[in-house]
Design an enzyme around this catalytic site. Sequence first.
Site, PDB file in Angstrom:
ATOM      1  N   ASP A  39       3.630  -7.086  15.950  1.00 25.22           N
ATOM      2  CA  ASP A  39       4.889  -6.579  15.300  1.00 25.22           C
ATOM      3  C   ASP A  39       5.182  -5.260  15.843  1.00 25.22           C
ATOM      4  O   ASP A  39       5.362  -4.192  14.908  1.00 25.22           O
ATOM      5  CB  ASP A  39       4.765  -6.564  13.751  1.00 25.22           C
ATOM      6  N   ALA A  54       0.811  -1.327   0.075  1.00 21.74           N
ATOM      7  CA  ALA A  54       0.032  -0.150  -0.087  1.00 21.74           C
ATOM      8  C   ALA A  54       0.983   1.148  -0.250  1.00 21.74           C
ATOM      9  O   ALA A  54       2.113   1.162   0.072  1.00 21.74           O
ATOM     10  CB  ALA A  54      -0.821  -0.063   1.289  1.00 21.74           C
TER      11      ALA A  54
END
Length: 381
Positions: free
Chosen positions: A218, A67
């Site tokens: 993450d 993206a």
Amino acid sequence: VKMGQIVSSQASTIPPEWAEQLELLQSSVPPFPGDVAHQIIFEELGQPPEVLYASFEPQPFAAASTAQVHRATLHDGTPVVVKVQRPDIDTQMKADIGIMENAARVFSGRSEYARSIDLEGMLDQFGKSVLEELDYTGEAYNAFRLSVNLDTLPGVHIPEVYPDLSTSKVLTMEFIHGVQINNLPAIDRAGIDRAELARNTLRAIVKQLLIDGFYHADPHPGNVLVNLDTGEATFLDTGMVGELDVLGRLNLVQVMFAVQQGDVYSMAETMRNMSVPFVDHVDEKAFTREFEHKVGRILYTGGSSFGQTVNVAFGLLSEHGLRLNPNLTMAVKAMTQAEAITNHLYPEGGLTEEGVDMVKDLFVESVTAEKNNEEAPKTIK
């Protein structure tokens, strides 16, 4: 790029030289044209960005593997970012994943090491994870859920998402001012208390992992920004989350307690209970003996972090035909990532030194809050 990022995070299951090289991969890639982003927004939201937003910058200020992100302003003056998915990325990802899965099957048929780390299982988990990330409604919900869970904690934040301006391929969310949490010069110049910042960040991870069982999977430095005006830490990119059941959380708490107390026998037993064999026979006595020798030496000297200790333990599990399930592996990875960034800020603290007390305090708060919620209807009556 995405595959390299995921695999490089599994430092406990790949050779160190592989991890070092894969970590060199960056998520920065060339952006796609602004008019393409304009068309995607129009198709997804039914109106062009110049109508939907008070202002919209056609040139992206960041581009990643799946993206790119554009700056914009809502009609009430709120600054936001608009994440637009790369065109046809789902088709490309499915094709690439299929190629990697076929390669993993061939490699696993020829390599005992590939079978020992469950390469096919790792690729299957990776494929499901990245395809789920391509649906931004999941990322939006994850952000909402994490925001609710962390609402009572000081000094941490999750960006607000604007559902009316978001779809599966477009995500509009709060613009966050700040620097990466490992930018110590900027943090010091702003006069931010490093110890407080480290504790706030670590407490948020501990609550997610060990109390709620729903966590940001993450938390590397690029995904944690610090507001230099307020000292608040914001967790970005909620596309990748993990979930742990009660047993998994209890096991991780036991491992953390064992590391803090230097109890090698308890750690060996817990790690063994958390693992499953990938060979026909496991020599339990040999595993316990070697675990005591290698991990016991680390715990005795007290010079290693939680992450370093657990990585040695992971290596021993693999050598003796054992491995954790993917959910636990991801959770431990998130814990070690959080420990690394907070130790960088404040080496005197950290998961081993302060994590156990945080778990105790957060557990008491959680039980108290749950009790209050149960009693509230009775009080109203």
